[in-house]
Design a protein around this motif. Structure first.
Motif, mmCIF file in Angstrom:
data_model
loop_
_atom_site.group_PDB
_atom_site.id
_atom_site.type_symbol
_atom_site.label_atom_id
_atom_site.label_comp_id
_atom_site.label_asym_id
_atom_site.label_seq_id
_atom_site.Cartn_x
_atom_site.Cartn_y
_atom_site.Cartn_z
ATOM 1 N N CYS A 55 33.416 43.317 11.603
ATOM 2 C CA CYS A 55 32.527 44.359 11.224
ATOM 3 C C CYS A 55 33.227 45.273 10.260
ATOM 4 C CB CYS A 55 32.270 45.303 12.716
ATOM 5 S SG CYS A 55 31.194 44.428 13.657
ATOM 6 N N ASP A 56 34.418 45.275 10.221
ATOM 7 C CA ASP A 56 35.078 46.149 9.015
ATOM 8 C C ASP A 56 34.793 45.867 7.862
ATOM 9 O OD1 ASP A 56 36.616 47.659 11.109
ATOM 10 O OD2 ASP A 56 38.416 46.778 11.037
ATOM 11 N N LYS A 59 30.884 46.493 7.094
ATOM 12 C CA LYS A 59 30.952 48.139 6.894
ATOM 13 C C LYS A 59 31.502 48.217 5.421
ATOM 14 C CE LYS A 59 31.119 49.347 11.690
ATOM 15 N NZ LYS A 59 31.994 50.177 12.780
ATOM 16 N N ASN A 60 32.407 47.742 5.154
ATOM 17 C CA ASN A 60 33.017 47.900 3.786
ATOM 18 C C ASN A 60 32.297 47.211 2.305
ATOM 19 O OD1 ASN A 60 35.221 49.303 4.261
ATOM 20 N ND2 ASN A 60 36.356 47.578 4.529
ATOM 21 N N VAL A 62 28.703 47.257 2.910
ATOM 22 C CA VAL A 62 27.578 48.102 2.986
ATOM 23 C C VAL A 62 28.067 49.404 2.127
ATOM 24 C CG1 VAL A 62 26.056 49.796 4.135
ATOM 25 C CG2 VAL A 62 26.504 47.487 5.110
ATOM 26 N N LEU A 63 29.395 49.829 2.144
ATOM 27 C CA LEU A 63 29.647 50.944 1.566
ATOM 28 C C LEU A 63 29.860 50.687 0.069
ATOM 29 C CD1 LEU A 63 32.324 52.348 3.875
ATOM 30 C CD2 LEU A 63 30.243 53.382 3.165
ATOM 31 N N PRO A 97 24.614 42.648 11.027
ATOM 32 C CA PRO A 97 24.502 43.912 10.913
ATOM 33 C C PRO A 97 24.254 44.983 11.947
ATOM 34 C CG PRO A 97 23.320 42.849 9.161
ATOM 35 C CD PRO A 97 23.656 42.031 10.428
ATOM 36 N N CYS A 100 27.307 45.558 14.235
ATOM 37 C CA CYS A 100 28.306 46.298 13.695
ATOM 38 C C CYS A 100 27.982 47.718 13.485
ATOM 39 C CB CYS A 100 28.817 45.533 12.270
ATOM 40 S SG CYS A 100 29.662 43.925 12.571
ATOM 41 N N VAL A 102 25.731 48.756 11.379
ATOM 42 C CA VAL A 102 25.183 49.195 9.935
ATOM 43 C C VAL A 102 23.718 48.542 9.593
ATOM 44 C CG1 VAL A 102 27.723 49.185 9.099
ATOM 45 C CG2 VAL A 102 26.414 47.072 8.937
#
Length: 119
Positions: A55-56, A59-60, A62-63, A97, A100, A102
């Motif tokens: 999940c980290d 998320k990264n 997506v960012l 997603p 997680c 996101v």
């Protein structure tokens, strides 16, 4: 087991070199995408609980992928990885997603048309 995953990563990197050549002006690259998603491979194959590192990475990803070019590059890299992982389970990838927390503007699938992604 580690050798098994390494074999997939090598195949994925080779596939991504070809796919990545079709996307221009992206700040993200397939190597980054592979690093972000690597902790998810076991989940994508077997399902079950999603590891925290997975999940980290999602998320990264997506960012980092905020432009159309970056999202298309990330999508193409994920698509190549999906095609290289066996047995890849689309249901697990599509649920990732949400699990997680996101939102991706595309499905993680080996059949996604990444050219349709717009910012």
């Amino acid at each position: 087991m580690a050798t098994h995953k390494l074999k997939y990563v090598v195949v994925v990197l080779m596939c991504m070199a070809v796919v990545g050549a079709h996307v221009a002006k992206a700040d993200i690259n397939c190597g980054q995408v592979v690093n972000f998603i690597a902790p998810c491979i076991n989940y994508l194959i077997n399902g079950g609980a999603v590891p925290g590192g997975c999940c980290d990475g999602v998320k990264n990803l997506v960012l980092l992928a905020q432009t159309t070019a970056d999202r298309q590059t990330a999508c193409n890299c994920l698509k190549a990885q999906a095609a290289a992982i066996s047995p890849f389970k689309n249901a697990n990838a599509e649920a990732l997603p949400g699990k997680c927390g996101v939102n991706l503007p595309y499905k993680i699938s080996n059949s996604t048309n990444c050219n349709n992604i717009k910012f």
